[in-house]
Design a protein around this motif. Structure first.
Motif, PDB file in Angstrom:
ATOM      1  N   ILE A  26      74.955  69.203  70.124  1.00  0.00           N
ATOM      2  CA  ILE A  26      74.144  67.988  70.026  1.00  0.00           C
ATOM      3  C   ILE A  26      74.380  67.098  71.236  1.00  0.00           C
ATOM      4  O   ILE A  26      73.434  66.570  71.825  1.00  0.00           O
ATOM      5  CB  ILE A  26      74.448  67.234  68.707  1.00  0.00           C
ATOM      6  N   HIS A  27      75.622  66.949  71.624  1.00  0.00           N
ATOM      7  CA  HIS A  27      75.958  66.122  72.784  1.00  0.00           C
ATOM      8  C   HIS A  27      75.291  66.662  74.053  1.00  0.00           C
ATOM      9  O   HIS A  27      74.681  65.906  74.817  1.00  0.00           O
ATOM     10  CB  HIS A  27      77.469  66.067  72.964  1.00  0.00           C
ATOM     11  N   LEU A  28      75.409  67.964  74.270  1.00  0.00           N
ATOM     12  CA  LEU A  28      74.827  68.559  75.475  1.00  0.00           C
ATOM     13  C   LEU A  28      73.305  68.474  75.478  1.00  0.00           C
ATOM     14  O   LEU A  28      72.690  68.269  76.528  1.00  0.00           O
ATOM     15  CB  LEU A  28      75.288  70.004  75.622  1.00  0.00           C
ATOM     16  N   SER A  29      72.685  68.619  74.310  1.00  0.00           N
ATOM     17  CA  SER A  29      71.226  68.523  74.258  1.00  0.00           C
ATOM     18  C   SER A  29      70.754  67.097  74.547  1.00  0.00           C
ATOM     19  O   SER A  29      69.734  66.901  75.213  1.00  0.00           O
ATOM     20  CB  SER A  29      70.693  69.000  72.908  1.00  0.00           C
ATOM     21  N   ILE A  30      71.489  66.102  74.074  1.00  0.00           N
ATOM     22  CA  ILE A  30      71.136  64.707  74.366  1.00  0.00           C
ATOM     23  C   ILE A  30      71.286  64.416  75.859  1.00  0.00           C
ATOM     24  O   ILE A  30      70.440  63.766  76.467  1.00  0.00           O
ATOM     25  CB  ILE A  30      71.996  63.739  73.524  1.00  0.00           C
ATOM     26  N   VAL A  31      72.366  64.941  76.454  1.00  0.00           N
ATOM     27  CA  VAL A  31      72.595  64.731  77.884  1.00  0.00           C
ATOM     28  C   VAL A  31      71.485  65.379  78.706  1.00  0.00           C
ATOM     29  O   VAL A  31      70.950  64.783  79.643  1.00  0.00           O
ATOM     30  CB  VAL A  31      73.986  65.274  78.303  1.00  0.00           C
ATOM     31  N   GLU A  32      71.111  66.608  78.353  1.00  0.00           N
ATOM     32  CA  GLU A  32      70.052  67.305  79.092  1.00  0.00           C
ATOM     33  C   GLU A  32      68.690  66.655  78.884  1.00  0.00           C
ATOM     34  O   GLU A  32      67.900  66.546  79.816  1.00  0.00           O
ATOM     35  CB  GLU A  32      69.992  68.769  78.666  1.00  0.00           C
ATOM     36  N   LYS A  33      68.414  66.235  77.671  1.00  0.00           N
ATOM     37  CA  LYS A  33      67.105  65.651  77.348  1.00  0.00           C
ATOM     38  C   LYS A  33      66.876  64.342  78.091  1.00  0.00           C
ATOM     39  O   LYS A  33      65.773  64.070  78.558  1.00  0.00           O
ATOM     40  CB  LYS A  33      67.016  65.413  75.839  1.00  0.00           C
ATOM     41  N   VAL A  38      76.712  63.527  84.000  1.00  0.00           N
ATOM     42  CA  VAL A  38      78.028  63.530  83.389  1.00  0.00           C
ATOM     43  C   VAL A  38      78.979  64.248  84.339  1.00  0.00           C
ATOM     44  O   VAL A  38      78.771  65.400  84.685  1.00  0.00           O
ATOM     45  CB  VAL A  38      78.011  64.240  82.015  1.00  0.00           C
ATOM     46  N   ASP A  39      80.015  63.544  84.773  1.00  0.00           N
ATOM     47  CA  ASP A  39      80.965  64.128  85.704  1.00  0.00           C
ATOM     48  C   ASP A  39      82.085  64.896  85.002  1.00  0.00           C
ATOM     49  O   ASP A  39      82.779  65.682  85.627  1.00  0.00           O
ATOM     50  CB  ASP A  39      81.582  63.035  86.579  1.00  0.00           C
TER      51      ASP A  39
END
Length: 60
Positions: A26-33, A38-39
Motif C-alpha cells: 500500500i505504501h509503495l503504491s501510494i508513493v508511485e501513484k 523517496v530517498d
C-alpha cells in the motif's frame, strides 16, 4: 490444549506477516501513484518492524 496454542501462534504469525507485506505494498503504491520522491528504502524499515514484532510475539 497444546495444539490450540500452536494454532493461535501460527494464525497470529500469519497475520503479522500479511500485515507487513500489505502495508509495504500500500505504501509503495501510494508513493508511485502520487510521484513522491523517496530517498529511503522503506521496505527495510517494514521488514525490521514486522519481523521484530513477530520475534517478540514468539518469545512471549
Amino acid at each position: 490444549m497444546k495444539s490450540s496454542v500452536v494454532k493461535r501462534m501460527v494464525i497470529v504469525s500469519a497475520i503479522i506477516i500479511a500485515t507487513l507485506f500489505l502495508g509495504e505494498m500500500i505504501h509503495l503504491s501510494i508513493v508511485e501513484k502520487n510521484n513522491f520522491k523517496v530517498d529511503l528504502q522503506i521496505s527495510k524499515l517494514y521488514y525490521f518492524f514486522g519481523f521484530g514484532t513477530l520475534f517478540t510475539y514468539l518469545l512471549l
